[in-house]
Every structure is written in C-alpha cells, then in structure tokens.
Design an enzyme around this catalytic site. Structure first.
Site, mmCIF file in Angstrom:
data_model
loop_
_atom_site.group_PDB
_atom_site.id
_atom_site.type_symbol
_atom_site.label_atom_id
_atom_site.label_comp_id
_atom_site.label_asym_id
_atom_site.label_seq_id
_atom_site.Cartn_x
_atom_site.Cartn_y
_atom_site.Cartn_z
ATOM 1 N N PRO A 89 -7.375 3.583 -2.294
ATOM 2 C CA PRO A 89 -7.963 2.337 -1.171
ATOM 3 C C PRO A 89 -9.455 2.069 -1.426
ATOM 4 O O PRO A 89 -9.834 1.175 -0.721
ATOM 5 C CB PRO A 89 -7.788 3.008 0.256
ATOM 6 C CG PRO A 89 -7.309 4.354 -0.216
ATOM 7 C CD PRO A 89 -7.032 4.629 -1.453
ATOM 8 N N GLU A 116 -7.002 13.664 -0.366
ATOM 9 C CA GLU A 116 -8.113 13.054 -0.008
ATOM 10 C C GLU A 116 -8.727 12.152 -1.063
ATOM 11 O O GLU A 116 -9.405 10.982 -0.615
ATOM 12 C CB GLU A 116 -9.221 14.061 0.329
ATOM 13 C CG GLU A 116 -9.471 14.470 1.755
ATOM 14 C CD GLU A 116 -9.182 13.363 2.759
ATOM 15 O OE1 GLU A 116 -10.327 12.402 2.663
ATOM 16 O OE2 GLU A 116 -8.123 13.206 3.504
ATOM 17 N N ARG A 154 6.234 -9.297 -13.994
ATOM 18 C CA ARG A 154 7.024 -10.794 -13.955
ATOM 19 C C ARG A 154 6.047 -11.761 -14.436
ATOM 20 O O ARG A 154 6.901 -12.927 -14.717
ATOM 21 C CB ARG A 154 7.369 -11.024 -12.290
ATOM 22 C CG ARG A 154 6.128 -11.185 -11.357
ATOM 23 C CD ARG A 154 6.626 -11.423 -10.079
ATOM 24 N NE ARG A 154 7.161 -12.737 -9.771
ATOM 25 C CZ ARG A 154 6.373 -13.841 -9.905
ATOM 26 N NH1 ARG A 154 5.328 -13.908 -9.879
ATOM 27 N NH2 ARG A 154 6.775 -15.003 -9.482
ATOM 28 N N ASP A 168 3.794 -20.375 -8.386
ATOM 29 C CA ASP A 168 3.869 -19.131 -7.196
ATOM 30 C C ASP A 168 2.666 -19.461 -6.301
ATOM 31 O O ASP A 168 1.521 -20.181 -6.554
ATOM 32 C CB ASP A 168 3.512 -17.876 -8.074
ATOM 33 C CG ASP A 168 4.443 -17.300 -8.477
ATOM 34 O OD1 ASP A 168 5.589 -17.580 -8.393
ATOM 35 O OD2 ASP A 168 4.179 -16.387 -9.482
HETATM 36 N N1 ADE Z 1 -3.388 4.963 -2.207
HETATM 37 C C1 ADE Z 1 -3.369 5.196 -0.975
HETATM 38 N N2 ADE Z 1 -3.778 3.843 -0.330
HETATM 39 C C2 ADE Z 1 -3.854 3.135 -1.277
HETATM 40 C C3 ADE Z 1 -3.918 1.699 -1.334
HETATM 41 N N3 ADE Z 1 -4.061 0.997 -0.185
HETATM 42 N N4 ADE Z 1 -3.927 1.022 -2.485
HETATM 43 C C4 ADE Z 1 -3.938 1.738 -3.581
HETATM 44 N N5 ADE Z 1 -3.754 3.227 -3.669
HETATM 45 C C5 ADE Z 1 -3.668 3.707 -2.518
#
Ligand code: ADE
Length: 243
Positions: A89, A116, A154, A168
């Site tokens: 994230p 974590e 794809r 697309d």
């Molecule tokens: N691992 C945990 N959450 C994630 C996300 N939003 N994007 C990529 N990998 C992740």
C-alpha cells in the site's frame, strides 16, 4: 513475457493463472508464470520469514534474507534482468498507464508482502518499484499481484483482439461509452436509435459524447489532462454545472 511471483501462499494463484485468458496466454506461449514460495529460501531452523520490528511496536516485519536469496535465484535462472516490484500500500498507485509500461518489460518479479510489511533494506536495495492497487489495506500482496498480472497480460500482443483494449476505459483517457446488444427492445427498455441507424459518423460522435458525459459525472479528475475540442469542453462544462 516472464512473470515471477514470490508469495508465502502460492496456492492462491492456482485458479487465477489457470482459467480463462491468462490460461490461454500461457498455453500459447505469450507469457510464462512461475510462482515461488520464498519461505523455501529461509536459512534459519524454523523457516521463519518475519521478525519483530527494531524499536518496538505492533506487527511483524519480513526479513531480508529469504527475499534477497529468492530474487538472486530467479536472476541466476534467467538470462533476462527482471524488474523487481513490491506489492504494498506504500507503492505508487496502479493505473492503466503503469500496466502499459509493465507490458513492455521482458521479465518482472512481483513480490507479495505480508504482516506489517518489508524490512526497508528490501525496499531500498532489492526492489526497482513498489505498486499499490488502491488506498486500502489487504491481508497480503497476493490479490494485488493478481490484479497487476491480469491487467498486464491482457495487453500483451494478440492475447486479446487489440481493438478491444485500444478502446478500453483509461486507454482513451475517459471512461467507456455505454454498450448495448440484442434485443433492440427488452421489455420496453430500448436501445438508443442512433446505434440502430447504421450511420457510423453519428454513432462515433454519440459514443464520444456519452464517454465524456459519463466521465464528467463520475470521474471529472480524468478530464483535467485531456485535450478536448471547444464543443467537447462546452459539453463537459454543462454536465459539471448540472451536477
Ligand atoms: N498489500 C496490502 N495492501 C495492498 C495494496 N492496497 N496494494 C498492494 N499491495 C498490498
């Protein structure tokens, strides 16, 4: 193209990589997938891949050794120099443009995090890139790696009819126009007349307008970087003022 995936839960990929278009792309030799459990590379007695964070705090951190060794093994097995991408994230937000960029690579390694997150030395010295699939936290990077794999494969030559991805959403800069198929009248719900007219120029214009209307209503942020004609700009301004 070669896509290596490093994960603590390789079975999660079985269904996704072995069904539908990804399966066919693999059978046709357009892509080779290899999913590896990086726990297999641990050198400690209990095959531990994580440890407590220095400085204290909640959660466990993925240790460098198994991932450095797993990537080294991939590099020594292949003639290509792969791009190593952490799924996290903390990464740059995944977009169609990034999918197009990755589809040009010969070889990528998608690393699925857990707990974590990654020890920062993995981020600094092992990874070439970090990708997030959205502003939410998953239990691990596996679903994110599947999303990236699907969006990239794809786009590879001849995996799907090329016309269908040139139009697309996002490749065009806008969301897509509405689509209709038979019947022309379903229980009183009718297909717009213009689509039945056979007049290609009017149909193209209608589609462009509908794509702009939809984008202005739902994703006005996408329009900021687009070049529009004066008429299109006026249409968009009207929709936005109605909102
Ligand atoms: N691992 C945990 N959450 C994630 C996300 N939003 N994007 C990529 N990998 C992740």
């Amino acid at each position: 193209m070669k896509i290596d995936i490093l994960s603590l839960f390789p079975e999660m990929f079985t269904a996704v990589l072995h069904e539908s278009i990804l399966k066919r792309a693999q059978e046709k030799g357009q892509v080779v997938f290899e999913v590896t459990n990086f726990r297999d590379f641990t050198t400690n007695k209990h095959n531990k891949v994580d440890d407590y964070p220095y400085g204290g705090g909640a959660g466990m951190v993925l240790t460098p050794q198994p991932l450095f060794d797993a990537v080294k093994a991939i590099k020594s097995k292949n003639e290509t120099t792969p791009k190593v991408i952490l799924m996290t994230p903390q990464g740059r937000p995944f977009t169609q443009a990034i999918a197009e960029e990755l589809a040009q690579e010969e070889h990528i390694v998608l690393v699925c995090g857990h707990y974590e997150g990654f020890d920062e030395r993995i981020v600094e010295y092992l990874a070439d890139d970090e990708i997030s699939i959205g502003d939410y936290v998953l239990t691990g990077g596996e679903l994110a790696a599947m999303v990236v794999t699907d969006a990239v494969v794809r786009l590879l030559d001849d995996v799907i009819v090329s016309d269908s991805h040139e139009n697309d959403s996002f490749s065009m800069g806008t969301l897509e126009h509405p689509h209709y198929t038979r019947p022309a009248d379903y229980e009183g719900m009718k297909v717009p007349d213009v689509l039945l007219s056979g007049h290609h120029k009017n149909i193209e214009q209608w589609r462009r307008e509908q794509a702009l209307i939809r984008t202005a209503k739902r994703r006005p942020d996408l329009l900021v970087s687009m070049s529009l004609t004066d008429n299109e700009r006026a249409l968009v301004a009207e929709i936005i003022s109605e909102k």
